[in-house]
Design an enzyme around this catalytic site. Structure first.
Site, short mmCIF file in Angstrom:
data_model
loop_
_atom_site.label_atom_id
_atom_site.label_comp_id
_atom_site.label_asym_id
_atom_site.label_seq_id
_atom_site.Cartn_x
_atom_site.Cartn_y
_atom_site.Cartn_z
N SER A 81 33.18 6.53 51.58
CA SER A 81 34.21 7.04 52.47
C SER A 81 34.02 6.59 53.93
CB SER A 81 34.22 8.57 52.41
OG SER A 81 33.00 9.09 52.88
N SER A 106 28.71 6.94 50.18
CA SER A 106 29.71 6.61 51.20
C SER A 106 29.23 5.71 52.33
CB SER A 106 30.28 7.89 51.80
OG SER A 106 31.12 8.50 50.88
N LYS A 119 31.45 7.99 62.61
CA LYS A 119 32.33 8.44 61.52
C LYS A 119 32.99 9.74 61.94
CE LYS A 119 32.46 9.25 56.52
NZ LYS A 119 31.70 9.37 55.27
#
Lengths: 100, 470
Positions: B153, B178, B79
């Site tokens: 996210s 997320s 990420k």
């Protein structure tokens, strides 16, 4: 407790505190959104009595954490400046806007 | 899940025959390039040269070193908010464009030691501010329907995990859901560990008291394997716990469905969830439980704390030293900082900075920020009470299936926040949780989430294993 009235002026002031310039258009857009979040969500906590609770600054209880404080390998001055653009470094230092 | 489909199996085979590593890595590279060509937007930064260099290095590993490596030759995507040395790391934000960290995050360092190949950075909402990965320039598209969101996210991480046909695991990060949310929307398995189990050193912060790095895989074995390699105490992060995680299964006697969360879900999601729960009853005793305080107050407490912490973290981003930098000549620092910040944060980041600054301002701090911290204690205690009786708590991960981008545009910010109803409570309380696929509605995945007591990640593995039984 008496709560605040969420006005455009308040939002502009808070934004300035946080180093954000909001355009008139942004203020028009954000003001009702932020008002809705504060009144319909944040203020909901008024309903619940938690006066006797200890605040949980961490979700898992933690004791003081100590470590030895001694010299270790760290970045060289040149490395530390590696992400600054050419115009914003000088003689091994970062260069910034004037403060006074 | 067949053993041959797990990353663990692949890593063991790869140790015997290095051509498998090269072959799998080439396939992953081709998939990344192909997904970019199709504008699926899972990948933020990719460096083919670095992958080849890592392959060359791995080939030199001696038998002894290989023997202990848990991720030998396994491609890992990261990420964007997790720092990788020399690779642009900007947490999905314009203000950090061009920032190349001088060091690896602890999780990256650990993964490399186990023989992993760091292949790419994945797309996300700016700083993790979002539920749909739409608060950023590069918006990932759901692999099951490109007009829909991957969730957020960690959208790119789950999207690519679901997209790839090859061996790979993704590093994700969760503050309020997320990892679970995108895993649910993309039909993947996501594990969010106990707060403090995994080091946050080298993570670009969102909210320090809630951020957790975790894993997303195609199955529970893969997600658990990556978690095992990154868990553990770290001198560089004083909030890490004196604990580790070894993949194994916990003994589960009693499980409960959280009715309050379930009732707030879309009817189709409820139906798919109930069908799966019926099957789970063959393995676990399942009862019902209510968490009335969490369903009513967790979102408010979470958003006060999260925006409060985020607004202080983001204060350091001022267009100096790294990331976007402008012209300082003749400008006062107030003017310069404000200019850079106003031009480079998304609307959502600005809203959260304003909300968080407000909640911490003198005069309001006790009523909002401190109150939220006290309410959090009550919410954690409500969970603890439920765990006296149950080993796992279940709920649908998300109240809906992945929505269309056109539907998301119509949501107000508050409606958007309300989508996190089922994932926020566990995150606020620092509790480990997993999201597994529970079936499909109209071709779109539905996730079922299980939450365990602190440091009982092994209960999540047991749950995940049972979820995978056809």
């Amino acid at each position: 407790m008496a709560k605040v009235e969420v006005t455009k002026e308040l939002i502009r002031r808070v934004a300035q505190n946080a180093h954000l310039n909001l355009s008139e258009q942004e203020l028009e857009k954000f003001a009702p959104q932020i008002k809705e979040i504060i009144l319909d969500s944040f203020d909901r906590l008024d309903e619940i009595d938690a006066a006797d609770e200890k605040p949980s600054f961490q979700p898992v209880e933690m004791q003081n954490v100590f470590r030895k404080d001694g010299p270790k390998k760290c970045l060289t001055q040149e490395e530390a400046l590696g992400n600054a653009k050419k115009e914003l470094k000088e003689k091994g230092y970062f260069k910034g806007p004037k403060v006074l | 899940m067949k053993r041959e489909e797990t990353v663990n199996f692949f890593a063991e085979e790869a140790k015997k025959n290095f051509s498998k590593v090269a072959e799998n890595a080439q396939k992953i590279i081709a998939e990344i390039q192909n997904s970019e060509k199709k504008k699926l937007n899972y990948i933020e930064t990719f460096d083919g040269g670095s992958v080849l260099a890592q392959l060359k290095e791995l080939e030199k590993w001696d038998e002894n070193k290989k023997k202990k490596a848990k991720l030998f030759g396994v491609p890992i995507t990261v990420k964007d908010c997790i720092c990788v040395k020399g690779m642009e790391s900007k947490a999905g934000s314009r203000i950090l464009k061009g920032y190349k960290p001088l060091f690896d995050a602890t999780v990256i360092e650990k993964a490399r030691k186990e023989g992993a190949i760091i292949v790419a950075k994945t797309t996300q909402d700016e700083f993790g501010f979002g539920t749909f990965s739409t608060n950023t320039e590069k918006v990932p598209k759901n692999p099951f329907d490109n007009e829909r969101s991957c969730g957020g996210s960690s959208g790119g991480a789950a999207g690519f995990t679901s997209h790839t046909k090859n061996f790979h695991i993704a590093l994700g990060q969760s503050t309020g859901g997320s990892i679970a949310c995108p895993a649910s929307f993309c039909g993947a398995t996501g594990i969010t560990p106990t707060y403090g189990l995994v080091s946050r050193y080298g993570l670009i912060d969102y909210a320090n008291s809630m951020d957790k790095i975790g894993s997303i895989g195609r199955n529970v074995d893969d997600a658990a394997l990556l978690l095992e390699t990154i868990a553990g105490k770290d001198e560089k992060d004083s909030t890490t716990l004196d604990a580790g995680f070894v993949v194994n299964e916990g003994a589960i006697r009693k499980v409960a469905l959280v009715t309050d969360f379930f009732e707030n879900c879309d009817e189709k999601v409820q139906k798919a969830t109930m069908a799966k729960i019926k099957k789970l009853k063959e393995f676990f005793e399942i009862e019902e439980v209510s968490l009335p305080l969490n369903v009513k107050y967790a979102l408010a407490a979470y958003y006060i704390i999260a925006t409060g912490e985020a607004s202080t973290n983001l204060a350091k981003l001022s267009g100096l030293r790294y990331g976007v930098q402008g012209n300082v000549e003749g400008k006062h620092f107030d003017e310069y900082f404000s200019e850079i910040r106003s031009a480079n944060f998304t609307d959502e980041a600005k809203r959260r900075i304003i909300l968080g600054t407000f909640a911490r301002m003198s005069g309001y701090r006790d009523a909002y920020y401190l109150k939220a911290m006290k309410v959090r204690t009550k919410l954690i205690n409500e969970f603890k009470k439920a765990f006296l009786k149950y080993d796992l708590l279940l709920n649908p991960t998300m109240p809906v299936v992945a929505p269309k981008f056109s539907e998301i545009e119509k949501l107000t910010p508050l409606q958007n926040y309300a989508m996190d109803l089922c994932t926020v409570p566990a995150n606020l309380a620092g509790l480990p949780h997993i999201s597994c696929n529970a079936g499909f509605v109209g071709g779109l995945p539905v996730g079922l989430m299980a939450t365990a007591p602190h440091l009982k990640e092994r209960n999540l593995v047991s749950f995940g294993k049972v979820m995978e039984i056809e």
